[in-house]
Design an enzyme around this catalytic site. Structure first.
Site, PDB file in Angstrom:
ATOM      1  N   ASP A  34       6.702 -17.561  27.942  1.00 18.08           N
ATOM      2  CA  ASP A  34       6.534 -18.949  27.552  1.00 18.08           C
ATOM      3  C   ASP A  34       6.244 -18.950  26.055  1.00 18.08           C
ATOM      4  OD1 ASP A  34       6.124 -21.688  27.631  1.00 18.08           O
ATOM      5  OD2 ASP A  34       4.026 -21.490  28.214  1.00 18.08           O
ATOM      6  N   ASP A  79       4.387 -21.921  24.141  1.00 18.15           N
ATOM      7  CA  ASP A  79       3.143 -22.592  23.783  1.00 18.15           C
ATOM      8  C   ASP A  79       1.941 -21.931  24.441  1.00 18.15           C
ATOM      9  OD1 ASP A  79       4.509 -24.741  22.328  1.00 18.15           O
ATOM     10  OD2 ASP A  79       5.307 -25.196  24.318  1.00 18.15           O
TER      11      ASP A  79
END
Length: 564
Positions: free
Chosen positions: A36, A38
């Site tokens: 991922d 963020d």
């Protein structure tokens, strides 16, 4: 000299460099490392990020009718903690354990007393229900956790408003506002801020202020690719924002660090039905016409997609993939339960949690001493005892120490525990995260063939009984007079010429064959017309977060339509 003192202590890396293990995992078996962006590859600076979201949300609330007074609210980083449940009905923030038992409650900025909790929640228990509970589970929920507490406190104390008799909202003249409606207004404002380009533009205009840059990131990604593994980026952020952040972190050629790049993934929907893969024009950020049906190409940016299509295109079985993310629901639970991916959860709060654990050791030792004191009070009493000993002072001391421990973590205590009891968030981490750490960059401290072996999980009858203890029962005495069970079993195996094979968790992949390949699993599911979510929901407990109610969807400020 004590024999224990002579034993060498097992080697452990520096605490701040460690990766912690729930289920054993061998890195050499991982073929695909997924990330991922963020709060995983891009670690946001705190409290700068939370203050930005907090202040923009306040501005939005005033534009939909809330009083200008609320612009005086300030974000305090020592107040919020993740994993709390917001009760729509009574407007309370609740810290619960993995079974829904309430450990602590707060109304506005006031802690609820035990009697109040028992009056509102019989047996101090509440069930996780979409219609009643919103789980503030993500790092993006921290500002609104503090903001909902301040809003409720503001209206409860305001001279023009009064709490209604049912304790479900406030009334001022002809105007009535339920606590649920206040929270819904807040949620709508938070969604608007996170999905509005103004917040993303503010971050992109000053990335140094909001995003941490670490030289270990390119080192880690390059090391994975040099060892023959494939890496992929899977983020809900749109291309423009992703390109800005990744360029800041890795340089203009950031796509070269990944074999595959997927933006606008719309997790957790990506792990269910998903959408179609479409190519992104890196010059304009626009989507190209038509959907991608061929193999996914290196260096190309893709938008959307689904885990099923991804699996077919790259031919990755579930256990071939280690996915690294910060979202307990969107990244870890969904990828684990519906697709069988191995999971690495990022918990930035671990640094603070471990600091308290190590630096406040006297508090934990004092609590252990009180437990021993309680045991001593009862040690000479059995079922024939009639005089009840005085334990009130000891229990009061235990409560006092537990309260002091909670305060060391913050106003609302630890992310993982309340006193000696673990939280709902902790239970989710233990159940769905194979490994976890404060940052994914801790992987640089381990070789790419490292064996993360989980410690033995002890039950109370094992953790509280010393190996040197002698069991004084008739059955135990009988066992001591005969051959050990293990010796008898080995003799039985020799006579029958069969022996049970032992398959530790980390070796499961080695014993799988073509008939157990994940393709057959999905074929069987399609044949029985079951959706992945249906398979999940048939095998969960009441407090599992398994569906996609609004209470669980992360309103990532980098997303156009869904959560990260």
């Amino acid at each position: 000299m004590d024999n224990d003192a002579q034993k060498p202590k097992p080697y452990k890396r520096a605490t701040e460099q460690r990766v912690f293990v729930n289920r054993s995992l061998r890195l050499e078996k991982i073929k695909f490392f997924g990330f991922d962006m963020d709060y995983t590859l891009a670690e946001y600076k705190s409290p700068q990020m939370e203050i930005l979201a907090f202040e923009m949300t306040l501005e939005k609330l005033t534009k939909v009718g809330y009083p200008k007074d609320i612009l005086n609210f300030k974000y305090d980083p020592i107040f919020p903690v993740r994993g709390l449940w917001f009760d729509y009905l009574y407007g309370n923030l609740l810290k619960v354990d993995g079974f829904g038992s309430i450990l602590m409650g707060m109304h506005g900025l006031r802690f609820l007393k035990t009697q109040e909790i028992e009056e509102l929640y019989p047996n101090k228990f509440i069930q996780l229900s979409e219609s009643r509970i919103f789980v503030l589970n993500t790092l993006f929920n921290l500002p609104e956790t503090h903001l909902i507490a301040q809003l409720i406190d503001y209206f409860d104390k305001h001279a023009d408003f009064k709490q209604n008799a049912e304790k479900t909202g406030i009334r001022g003249g002809e105007m009535m506002m339920s606590y649920k409606s206040i929270f819904q207004d807040l949620r709508n404002a938070v969604d608007w801020v996170h999905m509005n380009s103004a917040m993303k533009r503010t971050i992109m205009d000053d990335l140094e202020k909001y995003v941490k840059k670490d030289a270990r990131l390119p080192q880690m990604l390059k090391g994975m690719r040099d060892s023959g593994r494939k890496t992929f980026l899977l983020t809900n952020s749109d291309y423009e924002y992703t390109n800005a952040v990744m360029t800041y972190l890795l340089g203009a050629e950031w796509t070269s660090f990944f074999n595959l790049n997927i933006v606008d993934a719309r997790k957790p929907n990506f792990f269910a039905e998903g959408t179609t893969f479409r190519e992104v024009d890196p010059e304009t950020g626009a989507l190209k016409l038509g959907s991608n049906t061929g193999p996914l190409k290196e260096g190309v940016i893709y938008s959307g997609g689904s885990c099923e299509a991804f699996r077919k295109m790259v031919k990755a079985r579930g256990k071939d993939v280690l996915y690294v993310g910060d979202h307990i629901f969107g990244d870890v639970l969904r990828s684990k339960k519906t697709r069988g991916w191995r999971t690495f959860l990022i918990v930035p709060e671990l640094d603070q949690e471990l600091s308290v654990w190590t630096e406040r050791r006297p508090l934990f030792e004092e609590l252990g001493g009180l437990d021993n004191q309680l045991a001593d009070i009862y040690k000479n009493l059995d079922a024939s005892a009639t005089d009840k000993p005085e334990i009130h002072s000891v229990l009061q001391s235990i409560r006092k120490i537990c309260h002091e421990m909670d305060q060391e973590y913050g106003v609302l205590g630890s992310l993982f525990r309340s006193g000696s009891r673990t939280t709902f968030f902790a239970s989710q981490v233990m159940r769905y995260a194979d490994i976890y750490a404060s940052t994914c960059l801790n992987l640089v401290h381990y070789p790419n063939f490292y064996f993360f072996r989980a410690p033995m999980q002890l039950m109370p009858h094992e953790s509280t009984v010393d190996h040197a203890s002698v069991l004084k029962t008739e059955k135990a005495e009988k066992f001591r007079r005969q051959d050990s069970i293990g010796h008898q079993v080995r003799g039985w195996s020799k006579k029958t010429a069969t022996e049970n094979e032992f398959f530790p968790e980390e070796e499961e992949e080695d014993v799988s064959n073509e008939s157990s390949d994940i393709d057959e699993l999905h074929s069987a599911r399609r044949g029985s017309q079951k959706s992945p979510s249906a398979d999940v929901e048939n095998n969960v407990c009441d407090t599992d977060v398994v569906s996609m109610p609004p209470a669980q969807v992360d309103r990532d400020h980098l997303v156009r339509q869904s959560s990260d």
